[in-house]
Design a protein around this motif. Structure first.
Motif, PDB file in Angstrom:
ATOM      1  N   ASP A   1     -15.851   4.707  35.883  1.00 18.60           N
ATOM      2  CA  ASP A   1     -13.939   4.470  36.329  1.00 18.60           C
ATOM      3  C   ASP A   1     -13.759   3.131  35.685  1.00 18.60           C
ATOM      4  N   SER A   2     -12.706   3.761  34.791  1.00 14.33           N
ATOM      5  CA  SER A   2     -12.165   2.175  34.200  1.00 14.33           C
ATOM      6  C   SER A   2     -10.711   1.546  34.892  1.00 14.33           C
ATOM      7  N   GLY A   3     -10.794   2.324  35.809  1.00 16.60           N
ATOM      8  CA  GLY A   3      -9.667   0.962  36.589  1.00 16.60           C
ATOM      9  C   GLY A   3      -7.959   2.175  36.369  1.00 16.60           C
ATOM     10  N   VAL A   4      -7.876   3.101  35.407  1.00 24.42           N
ATOM     11  CA  VAL A   4      -7.291   3.794  35.154  1.00 24.42           C
ATOM     12  C   VAL A   4      -6.794   4.754  35.527  1.00 24.42           C
ATOM     13  N   THR A   5      -6.097   5.199  35.918  1.00 25.09           N
ATOM     14  CA  THR A   5      -6.237   6.507  37.279  1.00 25.09           C
ATOM     15  C   THR A   5      -5.044   7.533  36.428  1.00 25.09           C
ATOM     16  N   GLN A   6      -5.738   9.026  35.650  1.00 29.90           N
ATOM     17  CA  GLN A   6      -4.628   9.919  35.141  1.00 29.90           C
ATOM     18  C   GLN A   6      -4.926  10.982  36.019  1.00 29.90           C
TER      19      GLN A   6
ATOM     20  N   PRO B   1      -1.470   2.515  36.525  1.00 29.30           N
ATOM     21  CA  PRO B   1      -2.353   1.595  35.535  1.00 29.30           C
ATOM     22  C   PRO B   1      -3.239   0.623  36.160  1.00 29.30           C
ATOM     23  N   ARG B   2      -4.579  -0.314  35.317  1.00 24.66           N
ATOM     24  CA  ARG B   2      -5.649  -1.040  35.945  1.00 24.66           C
ATOM     25  C   ARG B   2      -4.188  -2.000  36.999  1.00 24.66           C
ATOM     26  N   SER B   3      -5.943  -2.732  38.027  1.00 25.87           N
ATOM     27  CA  SER B   3      -4.439  -3.508  39.104  1.00 25.87           C
ATOM     28  C   SER B   3      -4.223  -5.092  38.080  1.00 25.87           C
ATOM     29  N   GLY B   4      -3.368  -5.066  37.984  1.00 24.17           N
ATOM     30  CA  GLY B   4      -3.194  -6.491  37.348  1.00 24.17           C
ATOM     31  C   GLY B   4      -2.425  -6.259  36.003  1.00 24.17           C
ATOM     32  N   ASP B   5      -2.453  -5.238  35.837  1.00 22.17           N
ATOM     33  CA  ASP B   5      -1.997  -5.043  34.624  1.00 22.17           C
ATOM     34  C   ASP B   5      -0.362  -4.568  34.825  1.00 22.17           C
ATOM     35  N   LEU B   6       0.509  -5.023  33.395  1.00 24.77           N
ATOM     36  CA  LEU B   6       1.512  -4.824  33.605  1.00 24.77           C
ATOM     37  C   LEU B   6       2.047  -3.746  32.451  1.00 24.77           C
ATOM     38  N   SER B   7       1.812  -3.805  31.709  1.00 23.22           N
ATOM     39  CA  SER B   7       2.055  -3.122  30.275  1.00 23.22           C
ATOM     40  C   SER B   7       1.090  -1.244  30.542  1.00 23.22           C
ATOM     41  N   VAL B   8       3.075  -0.085  30.116  1.00 20.22           N
ATOM     42  CA  VAL B   8       1.753   1.055  30.347  1.00 20.22           C
ATOM     43  C   VAL B   8       2.135   1.625  28.976  1.00 20.22           C
ATOM     44  N   TYR B   9       1.419   2.334  28.185  1.00 23.15           N
ATOM     45  CA  TYR B   9       1.441   2.532  27.361  1.00 23.15           C
ATOM     46  C   TYR B   9       0.827   4.313  27.415  1.00 23.15           C
ATOM     47  N   TRP B  10       1.347   4.763  26.314  1.00 18.51           N
ATOM     48  CA  TRP B  10       1.202   6.490  26.600  1.00 18.51           C
ATOM     49  C   TRP B  10       0.847   7.025  25.618  1.00 18.51           C
ATOM     50  N   TYR B  11      -0.470   7.649  24.926  1.00 17.53           N
ATOM     51  CA  TYR B  11      -0.704   8.640  24.214  1.00 17.53           C
ATOM     52  C   TYR B  11      -1.515   9.929  23.676  1.00 17.53           C
TER      53      TYR B  11
ATOM     54  N   ALA C   1      -2.958  19.417  23.994  1.00 19.36           N
ATOM     55  CA  ALA C   1      -3.476  17.689  23.127  1.00 19.36           C
ATOM     56  C   ALA C   1      -3.664  17.138  24.472  1.00 19.36           C
ATOM     57  N   LEU C   2      -4.199  16.605  24.226  1.00 18.77           N
ATOM     58  CA  LEU C   2      -4.572  15.013  25.532  1.00 18.77           C
ATOM     59  C   LEU C   2      -3.638  14.383  25.317  1.00 18.77           C
ATOM     60  N   TYR C   3      -3.086  14.325  26.250  1.00 18.35           N
ATOM     61  CA  TYR C   3      -2.254  12.731  26.691  1.00 18.35           C
ATOM     62  C   TYR C   3      -3.386  11.926  27.871  1.00 18.35           C
ATOM     63  N   PHE C   4      -2.931  10.359  26.661  1.00 21.63           N
ATOM     64  CA  PHE C   4      -3.275   9.044  27.432  1.00 21.63           C
ATOM     65  C   PHE C   4      -3.156   8.077  28.086  1.00 21.63           C
ATOM     66  N   CYS C   5      -3.087   7.751  29.474  1.00 19.34           N
ATOM     67  CA  CYS C   5      -2.326   5.990  28.867  1.00 19.34           C
ATOM     68  C   CYS C   5      -3.458   5.147  29.610  1.00 19.34           C
ATOM     69  N   ALA C   6      -2.600   4.360  28.562  1.00 19.83           N
ATOM     70  CA  ALA C   6      -3.539   2.976  28.565  1.00 19.83           C
ATOM     71  C   ALA C   6      -2.429   1.540  29.311  1.00 19.83           C
ATOM     72  N   SER C   7      -3.891   0.789  29.763  1.00 23.99           N
ATOM     73  CA  SER C   7      -2.713  -0.270  30.136  1.00 23.99           C
ATOM     74  C   SER C   7      -3.909  -1.650  29.973  1.00 23.99           C
ATOM     75  N   SER C   8      -2.226  -2.971  30.107  1.00 22.21           N
ATOM     76  CA  SER C   8      -2.753  -3.734  29.406  1.00 22.21           C
ATOM     77  C   SER C   8      -2.389  -5.447  30.600  1.00 22.21           C
ATOM     78  N   TYR C   9      -2.707  -6.344  30.517  1.00 20.54           N
ATOM     79  CA  TYR C   9      -2.331  -7.787  30.588  1.00 20.54           C
ATOM     80  C   TYR C   9      -1.928  -8.560  29.538  1.00 20.54           C
ATOM     81  N   MET C  10      -0.192  -8.381  29.602  1.00 18.29           N
ATOM     82  CA  MET C  10       0.160  -8.626  28.386  1.00 18.29           C
ATOM     83  C   MET C  10      -0.559  -9.348  27.225  1.00 18.29           C
ATOM     84  N   GLN C  11      -0.818 -10.230  27.774  1.00 13.81           N
ATOM     85  CA  GLN C  11      -1.928 -11.421  26.974  1.00 13.81           C
ATOM     86  C   GLN C  11      -3.602 -11.194  26.249  1.00 13.81           C
TER      87      GLN C  11
END
Lengths: 112, 114
Positions: free
Chosen positions: A1-6, A25-35, A87-97
């Motif tokens: 489990d990556s912490g990002v739930t789709q 998104p993963r706890s603490g991550d403010l950015s969400v990206y869709w691919y 297609a496969l639609y992925f979501c990703a998250s990150s903390y900005m820095q």
């Protein structure tokens, strides 16, 4: 489990329909990206949200839209679906820095 | 616009063989570079990343990559592959200055046979 739930993991729908894909998104991550990942196009960046606001836009069709809510989860809305949207639609998250992404397991969309 | 090229689309190796996957990017400024791996049926996972400093970066599972600025390259290497390394490998680069959007290459499918 990556912490990002789709959700959902799989979706089968007919042409012309509208679907909503969800990402937490993963706890603490403010950015969400869709691919979007397809066999012929690889991983294509669609859109990024940061703390509720749209930050960057990629090759996202006008039939597609997204938003990020106050609790930071995001939804990708796909409308007037065409066969080519399968297609496969992925979501990703990150903390900005951090500049590293954590990916979810993806939603496999099949348009019939 | 920033772009990433992975010239090896499909690589087939036997166990214990050495691996090198090519990755070239187009942007000439400061870049952050990444390699991700996607095992069959799973999500992408970060193998390693380069921001600055030592151009030889070590990642998880014995992988390493070398940043060569003059060649705009960030090739992935492993001295001895295992069957469990069978997966798709993606190189990625940040999309330009002042952005954390990542641009991915088209991926290299690696098959390792026992």
């Amino acid at each position: 489990d990556s912490g990002v739930t789709q959700t959902p993991k799989h979706l089968i729908t007919a042409t012309g329909q509208r679907v909503t894909l969800r990402c937490s998104p993963r706890s603490g991550d403010l950015s969400v990206y869709w691919y979007q990942q397809s066999l012929d196009q690889g991983l294509q960046f669609l859109i990024q949200y940061y703390n509720g606001e749209e930050r960057a836009k990629g090759n996202i069709l006008e039939r597609f839209s997204a938003q990020q809510f106050p609790d930071l989860h995001s939804e990708l809305n796909l409308s007037s679906l065409e066969l080519g949207d399968s297609a496969l639609y992925f979501c990703a998250s990150s903390y900005m820095q951090d500049y590293g992404y954590t990916f979810g397991s993806g939603t496999r969309l099949t348009v019939v | 616009a920033q772009s990433v090229s992975q010239h090896n689309h499909h690589v087939i190796l036997s166990e214990a063989a050495s691996l090198e996957l090519g990755c070239n990017y187009s942007y000439g400024g400061t870049v952050n570079l990444f390699w991700y791996v996607q095992y069959p049926g799973q999500h992408l996972q970060l193998l390693l990343k380069y921001f600055s400093g030592d151009p030889l970066v070590k990642g998880i599972k014995g992988f390493e990559a070398e940043f060569i600025k003059s060649k705009f390259s960030f090739n992935l290497r492993k001295p001895s592959v295992q069957w469990s390394d069978t997966a798709e490998y993606f190189c990625a680069v940040n999309g330009g200055p002042n952005t954390d959007k990542l641009i991915f290459g088209t991926g290299t499918r690696l098959q390792v046979f026992p």
